[in-house]
Scaffold this motif. Structure first.
Motif, PDB file in Angstrom:
ATOM      1  N   THR A  37      46.887  40.127  47.761  1.00  0.00           N
ATOM      2  CA  THR A  37      47.120  41.566  47.804  1.00  0.00           C
ATOM      3  C   THR A  37      46.113  42.378  46.997  1.00  0.00           C
ATOM      4  OG1 THR A  37      48.685  41.318  45.978  1.00  0.00           O
ATOM      5  CG2 THR A  37      49.581  41.301  48.212  1.00  0.00           C
ATOM      6  N   THR A  38      45.598  41.826  45.923  1.00  0.00           N
ATOM      7  CA  THR A  38      44.693  42.598  45.062  1.00  0.00           C
ATOM      8  C   THR A  38      43.228  42.359  45.402  1.00  0.00           C
ATOM      9  OG1 THR A  38      44.727  40.877  43.353  1.00  0.00           O
ATOM     10  CG2 THR A  38      46.363  42.627  43.189  1.00  0.00           C
ATOM     11  N   GLN A  52      36.832  44.387  37.700  1.00  0.00           N
ATOM     12  CA  GLN A  52      37.863  44.553  36.674  1.00  0.00           C
ATOM     13  C   GLN A  52      39.141  45.170  37.235  1.00  0.00           C
ATOM     14  OE1 GLN A  52      37.400  43.214  33.635  1.00  0.00           O
ATOM     15  NE2 GLN A  52      35.481  42.514  34.557  1.00  0.00           N
ATOM     16  N   GLY A  53      39.219  45.254  38.546  1.00  0.00           N
ATOM     17  CA  GLY A  53      40.408  45.820  39.180  1.00  0.00           C
ATOM     18  C   GLY A  53      40.051  46.912  40.156  1.00  0.00           C
ATOM     19  N   ALA A  54      40.652  46.892  41.318  1.00  0.00           N
ATOM     20  CA  ALA A  54      40.339  47.864  42.358  1.00  0.00           C
ATOM     21  C   ALA A  54      40.898  49.239  42.012  1.00  0.00           C
ATOM     22  CB  ALA A  54      40.892  47.400  43.702  1.00  0.00           C
ATOM     23  N   SER A  55      40.139  50.267  42.369  1.00  0.00           N
ATOM     24  CA  SER A  55      40.600  51.638  42.213  1.00  0.00           C
ATOM     25  C   SER A  55      39.880  52.507  43.222  1.00  0.00           C
ATOM     26  CB  SER A  55      40.351  52.165  40.790  1.00  0.00           C
ATOM     27  OG  SER A  55      38.963  52.195  40.505  1.00  0.00           O
ATOM     28  N   ALA A  56      40.521  53.564  43.648  1.00  0.00           N
ATOM     29  CA  ALA A  56      39.933  54.499  44.599  1.00  0.00           C
ATOM     30  C   ALA A  56      40.585  55.851  44.401  1.00  0.00           C
ATOM     31  CB  ALA A  56      40.125  54.017  46.037  1.00  0.00           C
ATOM     32  N   ASN A 113      42.517  57.703  37.990  1.00  0.00           N
ATOM     33  CA  ASN A 113      43.002  56.349  37.767  1.00  0.00           C
ATOM     34  C   ASN A 113      43.702  56.226  36.415  1.00  0.00           C
ATOM     35  OD1 ASN A 113      43.158  53.647  38.882  1.00  0.00           O
ATOM     36  ND2 ASN A 113      41.810  53.036  37.197  1.00  0.00           N
ATOM     37  N   GLU A 114      43.203  56.938  35.411  1.00  0.00           N
ATOM     38  CA  GLU A 114      43.867  56.924  34.103  1.00  0.00           C
ATOM     39  C   GLU A 114      45.269  57.518  34.220  1.00  0.00           C
ATOM     40  OE1 GLU A 114      41.201  59.023  31.577  1.00  0.00           O
ATOM     41  OE2 GLU A 114      39.949  57.268  31.150  1.00  0.00           O
ATOM     42  N   GLN A 125      44.743  39.813  38.503  1.00  0.00           N
ATOM     43  CA  GLN A 125      44.638  38.706  37.549  1.00  0.00           C
ATOM     44  C   GLN A 125      44.553  39.179  36.105  1.00  0.00           C
ATOM     45  OE1 GLN A 125      42.342  39.715  39.646  1.00  0.00           O
ATOM     46  NE2 GLN A 125      40.244  39.282  38.988  1.00  0.00           N
ATOM     47  N   HIS A 126      44.249  40.473  35.906  1.00  0.00           N
ATOM     48  CA  HIS A 126      44.174  41.018  34.546  1.00  0.00           C
ATOM     49  C   HIS A 126      45.506  41.638  34.111  1.00  0.00           C
ATOM     50  CE1 HIS A 126      39.866  40.438  35.016  1.00  0.00           C
ATOM     51  NE2 HIS A 126      39.866  41.237  36.061  1.00  0.00           N
ATOM     52  N   GLY A 127      46.505  41.573  34.980  1.00  0.00           N
ATOM     53  CA  GLY A 127      47.795  42.167  34.670  1.00  0.00           C
ATOM     54  C   GLY A 127      47.869  43.648  34.981  1.00  0.00           C
TER      55      GLY A 127
END
Length: 584
Positions: free
Chosen positions: A381-382, A404-408, A476-477, A500-502
């Motif tokens: 999923t991630t 380091q993690g998906a964002s949009a 995102n913040e 995976q980074h929580g």
């Protein structure tokens, strides 16, 4: 700027990259290409965003010659259904008064999509059996070059890969498309049949077999009641128990179906479903709310109602979650608990040590011999857009940007990737309402971006749009700050909502209505704008449109009075007609 319909005379303006939605029983990795839209993805997302353009222009896309029937999916998940009432799990602009059940199965949902595809003549815009390998932005030509693989292409004489150019690229692959396989020692050594729930082997006969199913999530909860009826023995390997809510499924009578043909009655019912779903937001999101404790108690009582016997006490203990309600996906089922209570079903809660050629060995030494292993272990999923490679400006790789993690921004656009948008992207999943609400909001937003880019092209100009990095950072913040206070963030809970980074990268931080309101306008100051048409957009006021309002607008009393009034008007008209005929 005004919304301009897509131009039917320009064959390669936009590409859609799309993959199928598991809940709709389509093959999750099948990819579709639509010229000028290339798709690898969910039929719902594809149909909605294409129809947004189609409704602005009755003939927005040229015909494509390659394709076959959408009614022949590669994979059907046994027992698959939905967890949202059918009247809300459908497009707002294409209601279906003839749903036969409150929670229809995959076949009925598929029939609904096929009807829409026929009605709007979408088959001629879709390329089936085509998988997107990569898409690369050309900084010189300011266009996307997308490479597509067509399995069996050599046999047709057309080659197995080809490329397409476009001014805009849209991904609709979503979050539930690529299967996640468990990392279990010895899994490859198993001599029996192994199948992932999203890659079902219909050639294998499950009757009278010893079956093992790994996983107890939403997919497993649909499969277990089905296979337990036909197998000799079923061993369910559970790592973590799930919260289960009653489904209250049942047939929709012919009388109700006929009533739902009346638009205001159908809209009223859909609005009531929307109201109920939105009312569960606090229960799902805020662990300190009174609603959260209420739904937790409903779930516990549901288990007790379905497993009331004192002899079921050990089973109830195994099935009782020890983490907050809703931090994982909730199961909505009336037959999951009864299925686990059957004499031929074993719920195994010991940890798996390894898979051996004949079955599964547990940490405590227990052996389970099985003929087939079903891996109901969900999706990656991630890993958004995996395994496609998407390259933006200066050759930048989307996979690296999301290391380091998906964002949009709004879950739709990404800095460094001009003229690119996503449906069901990062932080847009809903844990408590219909995902179609999100898809419709996103499709309207994306089509405004497409309209601007193609409108500039028709005027002999160029336009490139990408969100400003600081805008995405602030957005995102905000999202992560709200999610940090949610049930999903509980440190004792692991789920597919987290990477995976929580970090929670899948789920939206508010209600569906809040997302609709956030995405019902394009503020051009949010974007880094370049091209010869840039100035007119840099100084433009935000482009706004009315969101799709699903919730109740008037009270039940007022709706009843309106209905009675309409009936009175109809009766008066009939009476007047009879008097007129009598006088004649």
């Amino acid at each position: 700027m005004p919304f301009e319909p897509l131009n039917p005379t320009k064959p390669t303006q936009v590409h859609f990259v799309m993959s199928t939605l598991r809940d709709l029983a389509y093959e999750a990795a099948s990819t579709y290409a639509c010229d000028p839209h290339l798709s690898a993805g969910t039929p719902l997302a594809l149909l909605r965003v294409v129809l947004t353009g189609a409704m602005a222009d009755p003939n927005p896309y040229p015909k494509v010659d390659y394709g076959h029937n959408i009614s022949s999916p590669d994979v059907l998940i046994i027992g698959a259904g939905i967890s949202v009432l059918s009247h809300l799990y459908s497009f707002s602009f294409e209601p279906n008064p003839h749903w036969t059940r409150e929670y229809p199965g995959q076949e009925e949902i598929q029939d609904y999509l096929i009807r829409i595809a026929h009605k709007y003549q979408l088959y001629r815009h879709i390329r089936f059996n085509s998988s997107v390998q990569e898409a690369r932005w050309d900084d010189v030509k300011n266009r996307w070059l997308t490479v597509v693989r067509r399995p069996g292409g050599d046999e047709t004489g057309h080659g197995d890969t080809y490329s397409m150019q476009s001014e805009f690229l849209v991904s609709a692959v979503g979050q539930l498309s690529i299967p996640s396989y468990p990392s279990i020692k010895g899994l490859q050594s198993f001599n029996g049949n192994t199948m992932h729930s999203a890659r079902w082997d219909w050639s294998y006969d499950l009757r009278d077999k010893n079956i093992g199913i790994i996983g107890t999530g939403a997919t497993a909860a649909q499969i277990i009641p089905e296979v337990s009826q036909i197998c000799k023995k079923l061993v369910v390997f559970q790592r973590t128990p799930a919260w289960v809510m009653p489904r209250h499924d049942g047939p929709i009578s012919r009388t109700r179906q006929e009533l739902y043909r009346i638009p205001w009655i159908r809209r009223r019912y859909r609005a009531s479903v929307m109201d109920f779903r939105e009312s569960t937001f606090d229960a799902a999101f805020d662990p300190s709310s009174t609603k959260h404790e209420l739904v937790s108690s409903i779930s516990r009582q549901h288990m007790l109602n379905q497993l009331p016997s004192p002899d079921s006490a050990p089973l109830r203990e195994k099935l009782t979650p020890h983490y907050p309600f809703s931090c994982k996906r909730i199961i909505v089922s009336d037959d999951y608990y009864p299925a686990l209570n059957q004499s031929n079903v074993v719920l195994e809660t010991e940890s798996i040590d390894e898979v051996i050629p004949t079955g599964v060995r547990m940490k405590d030494g227990t052996m389970h011999d099985v003929d087939v292993l079903i891996l109901a272990t969900g999706f990656r999923t991630t890993d958004f857009l995996y395994p496609m490679k998407i390259h933006g400006t200066n050759g930048s790789c989307l996979e690296d940007a999301w290391a380091q993690g998906a964002s949009a921004y709004l879950g739709i656009t990404v800095p460094g990737f001009p003229n690119f948008g996503m449906l069901y992207g990062p932080n847009t999943n809903l844990a408590y309402n219909s995902l179609i609400l999100q898809i419709e909001a996103q499709s309207l937003y994306i089509n405004r971006l497409i309209s601007a880019v193609l409108g500039a092209k028709r005027r002999g100009m160029t336009l490139q749009l990408q969100p400003r990095a600081e805008v995405l950072k602030g957005y995102n913040e905000e999202v992560q700050s709200r999610l940090a206070r949610s049930t999903f963030a509980d440190p004792n809970c692991t789920s597919w909502f987290k990477d995976q980074h929580g970090r929670i990268t899948t789920t939206w931080c508010g209600s569906a209505i809040q997302y609709q309101e956030r995405t019902n306008s394009v503020d051009w100051t949010d974007f880094e704008i370049s091209g010869t048409a840039a100035e007119e957009y840099r100084n433009a006021a935000p482009t706004r449109w009315k969101r799709v309002v699903e919730e109740t607008q008037i009270s039940d009393k007022m709706a009843t009075l309106c209905g009675l009034g309409m009936l009175g008007i109809g009766a008066a008209a009939l009476y007047a007609g009879r008097i007129f005929l009598y006088r004649i």
